[in-house]
Enzyme design. Structure first.
Site, short mmCIF file in Angstrom:
data_model
loop_
_atom_site.label_atom_id
_atom_site.label_comp_id
_atom_site.label_asym_id
_atom_site.label_seq_id
_atom_site.Cartn_x
_atom_site.Cartn_y
_atom_site.Cartn_z
N CYS A 1 80.77 -58.59 13.04
CA CYS A 1 79.67 -59.15 12.23
C CYS A 1 79.36 -58.28 11.03
O CYS A 1 79.03 -58.76 9.96
CB CYS A 1 78.44 -59.30 13.10
SG CYS A 1 78.07 -57.82 14.02
N GLU B 1 81.31 -66.67 6.26
CA GLU B 1 81.83 -65.63 7.15
C GLU B 1 83.20 -66.08 7.68
O GLU B 1 83.27 -67.02 8.47
CB GLU B 1 80.84 -65.44 8.30
CG GLU B 1 81.13 -64.21 9.11
CD GLU B 1 80.18 -64.07 10.30
OE1 GLU B 1 79.78 -65.10 10.86
OE2 GLU B 1 79.89 -62.92 10.67
N LYS C 1 74.06 -65.75 29.46
CA LYS C 1 75.08 -66.78 29.19
C LYS C 1 76.11 -66.14 28.26
O LYS C 1 75.89 -66.03 27.06
CB LYS C 1 74.41 -67.98 28.51
CG LYS C 1 75.05 -69.32 28.76
CD LYS C 1 76.50 -69.44 28.35
CE LYS C 1 76.72 -69.68 26.90
NZ LYS C 1 78.15 -69.62 26.50
#
Ligand code: NAD
Length: 492
Positions: free
Chosen positions: A296, A395, A185
């Protein structure tokens, strides 16, 4: 040169790939979205729901059960995956164009970096799969035991938009080589390159049902995949918030294995014992502002000794000029747009919050501002940040770096670890004792000394704390897509 014209929009495949065929979602629904480059309509990719996911999982399960893939030798699977890597190399430009078109990141980065990295990753796993030996248990008289590695069955992969092909390859290559079937996905923001790769898997010889792609919204298609009782493992990359949901879904269904690669807020410690201040600033800029800061492992918290802060910041400000956004389809540009209007608003919201709360915010001056309509954000430095403020704790996932001043390496370490994340970090010092002390005590899955961004397929990648569970890349990734079975034999 503008490469936009090389993309033939009329030929883009937007359907799901289930059991070797491209198909629309049964509901006929499509993902609705617009381009972050020029606001144009990018809607039209199949939006799979529970029914489509169930179909894909069933096809994957049937393919696994009948042994059409898992019954082949490792050498045969390796040859097919190596062929896939060659086909991706052949169509590298197409893949880079699709990712640029959807995500607004620069073509140059995709073409020269991400797509080649994805290809190399497939080659790496292909080459090392048949070098993982089964193990014999120490002999005990008439007993003899072996430990063998077995595939899990259907593996569900849920991936993000910020480096689509690379993250997909990190997961599907080891999963397929171990003999599993996969249902992937992709993120709704970046599904086209993976949909394209689906037809290459067929050309390479991957049997129908072994490789399936179910694009769609996360809370519909992703959730259905993670809740399926026929999926034995979910390997997820994305935000920590959604990562936590994966653990819940596993608990609500069949206790499937869950591996998570989640967010980060990388500490970048610069000691007063570092003599390479300008290099430390340049390396920071290259790793922080690349991919519009949507990484990230980006070193987004600079924790720096006050004695060297001014010199570092002056170098960093100069360096930001190299990362001024431009049209991502212009093949010489390094930096393009963030992925979507909502990401653009989110990042700018943090910058506004910093200004409203009295922080000094630096952005390079541009003679010509960003091209009209584009979701482009200039590299941003926020000065004298307190580590417990939200800009240092959350973040931001954009080209925004916080400068946090400290007086000692003990204080630097304390602040570096004062975060819910633990993905990657760095430290800059000439003092070997200090380097050892900091490297051993920073709570991250990866730490760099006097460098950043070192990368190799043989090095495991993944974090601790709320940055995740498990590792992508390296031979250790095979552990996630297989289980160990002990077999005892008795001889008279
Ligand atoms: P996200 O968590 O919003 O989405 C990731 C994937 O999960 C997408 O495919 C999405 O459709 C799906 N999803 C969303 N909600 C879901 C739900 N309720 N159930 C099931 N699936 C769902 O993350 P994103 O915005 O696509 O990506 C950015 C995030 O990914 C950042 O936090 C970044 O740090 C992280 N990331 C981590 C790594 C790593 O290796 N640690 C690498 C790349 C990105």
């Amino acid at each position: 040169m503008n490469v936009r014209g090389k993309l033939d929009i009329s030929k883009i495949e937007k359907r799901a790939y289930i059991c070797g065929e491209y198909v629309w979602a049964e509901s006929g629904k499509v993902i609705e979205k617009s381009s972050s480059i020029d606001g144009s309509d990018l809607s039209g990719i199949a939006a799979c729901d529970e029914i489509d996911v169930e179909k894909a999982v069933r096809a994957a399960n049937e393919a696994f059960e009948c042994g059409i893939w898992t019954g082949r030798t490792l050498e045969e699977r390796k040859a097919v995956l190596l062929k896939l890597a060659d086909l991706m190399e052949r169509d590298r430009e197409e893949l880079a164009l699709l990712d640029t078109y959807e995500t607004g990141r620069c073509f140059k980065n995709y073409y020269n970096d991400s797509i080649p990295k994805a290809i190399e990753c497939i080659r790496y796993f292909s080459e090392c799969a048949d070098k993982c030996y089964d193990t014999a248990i120490p002999s005990r008289g008439t007993e003899f035991g072996v430990i063998v590695r077995k595939p899990l069955g259907v593996v569900g992969l849920i991936t993000p938009w910020n480096d689509p092909m690379v993250v997909d390859a990190w997961k599907f290559a080891p999963a397929l080589l171990m003999g599993n079937s996969v249902v992937i996905k992709p993120a709704e923001q970046s599904s086209l390159s993976l949909i394209y790769v689906a037809k290459l898997t067929k050309e390479a010889g991957i049997p129908n049902g072994v490789f399936n792609v179910v694009p769609g919204y996360g809370e519909v298609a992703g959730k259905a995949l993670a809740l399926s009782n026929d999926v034995r493992c979910i390997s997820f990359t994305g935000s920590s918030e959604v990562g936590k949901l994966m653990l819940t879904y596993a608990g609500q269904s069949n206790m499937k294995r869950v591996y998570l690669e989640c967010g980060g807020k990388g500490p970048y410690i610069v000691s007063d014992k570092c003599s390479r201040i300008s290099e430390a600033a340049n390396v920071l800029a290259a790793n922080m502002f690349y991919n519009e800061g949507q990484i990230c492992s980006a070193p987004s918290r600079v924790i720096i000794n006050k004695k060297v802060m001014d010199e570092f910041v002056n170098c960093l400000k100069k360096e930001t000029e190299k990362f001024v956004p431009g049209n991502p389809f212009e093949s010489e540009n390094e930096v393009g747009c963030v992925v979507s209007r909502s990401q653009f608003d989110k990042v700018n919201g943090y910058i506004k919050w910093a200004r409203d709360n009295g922080y000094e915010v630096f952005q390079p001056y541009l003679e010509k501002d960003n091209y009209e309509g584009a979701c482009a954000i200039k590299p941003t430095i926020i000065m004298n940040v307190r580590n417990n403020d939200k800009i240092a704790q959350e973040e931001i996932f954009g080209p925004v770096v916080c400068i946090i001043p400290v007086d000692s390496s003990e204080e630097a370490l304390k602040l570096a670890n004062d975060t819910r994340y633990g993905l990657a970090g760095a430290l800059w010092t000439d003092d070997l004792n200090e380097a050892k002390y900091l490297a051993e005590n920073i709570e991250t899955g990866l730490v760099h000394i006097n460098s950043y961004g070192n990368d190799d397929n043989s090095a495991p990648f993944g974090g601790i704390k709320e940055s995740g569970i498990g590792k992508d890349k390296s031979i250790f990734a095979f552990d996630e897509y297989s289980y160990l079975k002990t077999i005892w034999m008795h001889f008279k």
